[in-house]
Design a protein around this motif. Structure first.
Motif, PDB file in Angstrom:
ATOM      1  N   PRO A  12      29.362  27.943  54.984  1.00 26.16           N
ATOM      2  CA  PRO A  12      29.592  29.381  54.768  1.00 26.16           C
ATOM      3  C   PRO A  12      30.912  29.671  54.062  1.00 26.16           C
ATOM      4  O   PRO A  12      31.002  30.617  53.268  1.00 26.16           O
ATOM      5  CB  PRO A  12      29.574  29.963  56.185  1.00 26.16           C
ATOM      6  N   GLY A  13      31.939  28.857  54.331  1.00 29.02           N
ATOM      7  CA  GLY A  13      33.222  29.072  53.660  1.00 29.02           C
ATOM      8  C   GLY A  13      33.134  28.842  52.162  1.00 29.02           C
ATOM      9  O   GLY A  13      33.709  29.593  51.367  1.00 29.02           O
ATOM     10  N   LEU A  14      32.380  27.824  51.746  1.00 29.42           N
ATOM     11  CA  LEU A  14      32.192  27.567  50.315  1.00 29.42           C
ATOM     12  C   LEU A  14      31.412  28.708  49.658  1.00 29.42           C
ATOM     13  O   LEU A  14      31.713  29.117  48.530  1.00 29.42           O
ATOM     14  CB  LEU A  14      31.467  26.236  50.117  1.00 29.42           C
ATOM     15  N   ILE A  15      30.406  29.214  50.368  1.00 32.14           N
ATOM     16  CA  ILE A  15      29.636  30.348  49.827  1.00 32.14           C
ATOM     17  C   ILE A  15      30.525  31.578  49.705  1.00 32.14           C
ATOM     18  O   ILE A  15      30.430  32.345  48.732  1.00 32.14           O
ATOM     19  CB  ILE A  15      28.413  30.634  50.715  1.00 32.14           C
ATOM     20  N   TRP A  16      31.411  31.762  50.666  1.00 32.67           N
ATOM     21  CA  TRP A  16      32.337  32.904  50.613  1.00 32.67           C
ATOM     22  C   TRP A  16      33.232  32.806  49.389  1.00 32.67           C
ATOM     23  O   TRP A  16      33.484  33.810  48.703  1.00 32.67           O
ATOM     24  CB  TRP A  16      33.171  32.942  51.887  1.00 32.67           C
ATOM     25  N   LEU A  17      33.722  31.623  49.073  1.00 32.82           N
ATOM     26  CA  LEU A  17      34.556  31.441  47.883  1.00 32.82           C
ATOM     27  C   LEU A  17      33.755  31.723  46.611  1.00 32.82           C
ATOM     28  O   LEU A  17      34.273  32.323  45.652  1.00 32.82           O
ATOM     29  CB  LEU A  17      35.114  30.016  47.849  1.00 32.82           C
ATOM     30  N   GLY A  18      32.479  31.302  46.589  1.00 28.47           N
ATOM     31  CA  GLY A  18      31.630  31.603  45.437  1.00 28.47           C
ATOM     32  C   GLY A  18      31.400  33.092  45.270  1.00 28.47           C
ATOM     33  O   GLY A  18      31.403  33.611  44.135  1.00 28.47           O
ATOM     34  N   SER A  19      31.218  33.799  46.385  1.00 23.72           N
ATOM     35  CA  SER A  19      31.039  35.257  46.300  1.00 23.72           C
ATOM     36  C   SER A  19      32.312  35.949  45.818  1.00 23.72           C
ATOM     37  O   SER A  19      32.254  36.949  45.100  1.00 23.72           O
ATOM     38  CB  SER A  19      30.615  35.811  47.666  1.00 23.72           C
ATOM     39  N   LEU A  20      33.465  35.404  46.184  1.00 14.94           N
ATOM     40  CA  LEU A  20      34.738  35.954  45.691  1.00 14.94           C
ATOM     41  C   LEU A  20      34.826  35.836  44.170  1.00 14.94           C
ATOM     42  O   LEU A  20      35.191  36.800  43.477  1.00 14.94           O
ATOM     43  CB  LEU A  20      35.904  35.230  46.355  1.00 14.94           C
ATOM     44  N   ALA A  21      34.464  34.662  43.631  1.00 17.66           N
ATOM     45  CA  ALA A  21      34.529  34.452  42.184  1.00 17.66           C
ATOM     46  C   ALA A  21      33.551  35.365  41.448  1.00 17.66           C
ATOM     47  O   ALA A  21      33.904  35.986  40.428  1.00 17.66           O
ATOM     48  CB  ALA A  21      34.240  32.981  41.862  1.00 17.66           C
ATOM     49  N   SER A  22      32.333  35.476  41.951  1.00 20.92           N
ATOM     50  CA  SER A  22      31.342  36.337  41.289  1.00 20.92           C
ATOM     51  C   SER A  22      31.711  37.807  41.406  1.00 20.92           C
ATOM     52  O   SER A  22      31.438  38.602  40.499  1.00 20.92           O
ATOM     53  CB  SER A  22      29.949  36.094  41.887  1.00 20.92           C
ATOM     54  N   MET A  23      32.375  38.197  42.496  1.00 18.78           N
ATOM     55  CA  MET A  23      32.812  39.584  42.643  1.00 18.78           C
ATOM     56  C   MET A  23      33.865  39.928  41.592  1.00 18.78           C
ATOM     57  O   MET A  23      33.831  41.007  40.979  1.00 18.78           O
ATOM     58  CB  MET A  23      33.384  39.806  44.040  1.00 18.78           C
ATOM     59  N   LEU A  24      34.801  38.998  41.370  1.00 19.13           N
ATOM     60  CA  LEU A  24      35.826  39.244  40.356  1.00 19.13           C
ATOM     61  C   LEU A  24      35.196  39.379  38.969  1.00 19.13           C
ATOM     62  O   LEU A  24      35.608  40.238  38.170  1.00 19.13           O
ATOM     63  CB  LEU A  24      36.852  38.108  40.369  1.00 19.13           C
ATOM     64  N   GLY A  25      34.197  38.550  38.671  1.00 13.68           N
ATOM     65  CA  GLY A  25      33.500  38.662  37.397  1.00 13.68           C
ATOM     66  C   GLY A  25      32.765  39.979  37.257  1.00 13.68           C
ATOM     67  O   GLY A  25      32.769  40.597  36.178  1.00 13.68           O
ATOM     68  N   THR A  26      32.159  40.428  38.349  1.00 12.24           N
ATOM     69  CA  THR A  26      31.439  41.708  38.321  1.00 12.24           C
ATOM     70  C   THR A  26      32.384  42.864  38.041  1.00 12.24           C
ATOM     71  O   THR A  26      32.107  43.737  37.203  1.00 12.24           O
ATOM     72  CB  THR A  26      30.720  41.932  39.664  1.00 12.24           C
TER      73      THR A  26
END
Length: 334
Positions: free
Chosen positions: A131-145
């Motif tokens: 879940p922590g790795l997925i959270w980091l991925g969501s952070l990166a995609s949020m910044l791109g959005t």
């Protein structure tokens, strides 16, 4: 975007207003609970600050959405091309990007709290790695959005911004499904193994605990939104009301923590120790019952042998001697 989107946007603004009222009520209940608490822990102060930040972020999101609707439907009702033209020309206005950034940060903060609650309930660092790795991925995609949405002529519902948005929503949804499932499984497992426990233990393993600790309403709401957003439906905006649960769900958890009914790290160890002790007790009781039944059978056999000596003597004769004795008797008869 046509009339379906406009109607969905109007509906979600009203739903957000209702949920914002719920959020305010929970927030003041949290303040009231901390004010009447006789013993304040460091975690209590952190939760108050955390919930205050979430309330501020959701206030920004709700007010910007409501203000944009007012500008589109009331102030600029005579905009050339109508409401759809106004939406297309102003969808990337600065306060819309501000509102999106606020709810995105609120989402990440709520997910971070859920990650911590997963660690508390399982009392393990290994369980939070995926879940922590997925959270980091969501952070990166949020910044791109946010970057693509805030650019001139950017649109959250079209172009590269929508692709980043789809990735962000998918990762966020996956995170919540995994964390919610793991928390529910853990609580249900311990609850079933502690079926003999008293009411004090059931407070940590009951239905309310499962719903609140796992943030189940947020996960269910995000499912509907991700599906509608992924297929490009104009109704997706109506399901975005789940974003308000980024503050409501943590508020509910904070209330349980302040009322001392939420899971703590020591609870997992305590409950598992109780389960292990009960298993050993059950095994010992089963062995005692088997031993008692064996002793009872021996006494009954001894009693029957004493009342019928022939049975005793016959039972004492080995099978080989019994068969030879029968053979001799047959020879004498002949």
């Amino acid at each position: 975007m046509g009339s379906l989107f406009q109607n969905s946007f109007y509906v979600v603004n009203n739903l957000n207003a209702i949920l914002y009222g719920v959020e305010l009520t929970l927030y003041f209940m949290t303040l009231r609970q901390i004010a009447h608490s006789r013993r304040r822990l460091p975690m209590d102060k952190f939760l108050v600050v955390f919930c205050t930040a979430l309330l501020a972020l959701n206030t920004i999101y709700w007010t910007t959405q409501a203000y944009f609707g007012q500008q589109m439907w009331v102030v600029h009702a005579d905009y050339p091309g109508g409401m759809d033209a106004y939406l297309a020309d102003n969808v990337a206005v600065w306060y819309q990007t501000w509102g999106s950034a606020a709810v995105s940060v609120s989402n990440l903060m709520a997910d971070a709290l859920m990650l911590y609650r997963l660690y508390v309930i399982w009392d393990s660092t290994l369980i939070v790695i995926l879940p922590g790795l997925i959270w980091l991925g969501s952070l990166a995609s949020m910044l791109g959005t946010l970057y693509e949405q805030g650019r001139p002529n950017g649109n959250y519902y079209a172009g590269i911004a929508s692709q980043f948005g789809t990735a962000w929503n998918a990762l966020t949804f996956s995170f919540n499904v995994i964390v919610t499932t793991l928390i529910c499984v853990r609580i249900i497992y311990i609850g079933r193994r502690l079926a003999f426990s008293d009411e004090g233990t059931r407070a940590y393993t009951g239905a309310v605990s499962i719903i609140v600790e796992s943030a189940l309403p947020f996960t269910v709401g995000s499912l509907a939104y991700v599906i509608a957003y992924g297929i490009g439906s104009d109704v997706a905006i109506a399901f975005s009301c789940y974003s308000m649960f980024t503050a409501i769900s943590p508020q509910l958890i904070a209330l349980r923590v302040l009322t001392r009914r939420a899971w703590q790290r020591e609870h997992a160890t305590q409950f598992l120790t109780t389960i292990d002790f009960s298993q050993r007790t059950d095994d010992t009781a089963a062995r005692a019952v088997q031993k008692a039944e064996f002793e009872l059978d021996k006494r009954q056999l001894h009693a029957s042998s004493s009342t019928n000596p022939s049975v005793s003597r016959t039972s004492d004769v080995p099978p080989m001697m019994e068969s030879s004795k029968c053979g001799v008797e047959d020879g004498l008869v002949k």
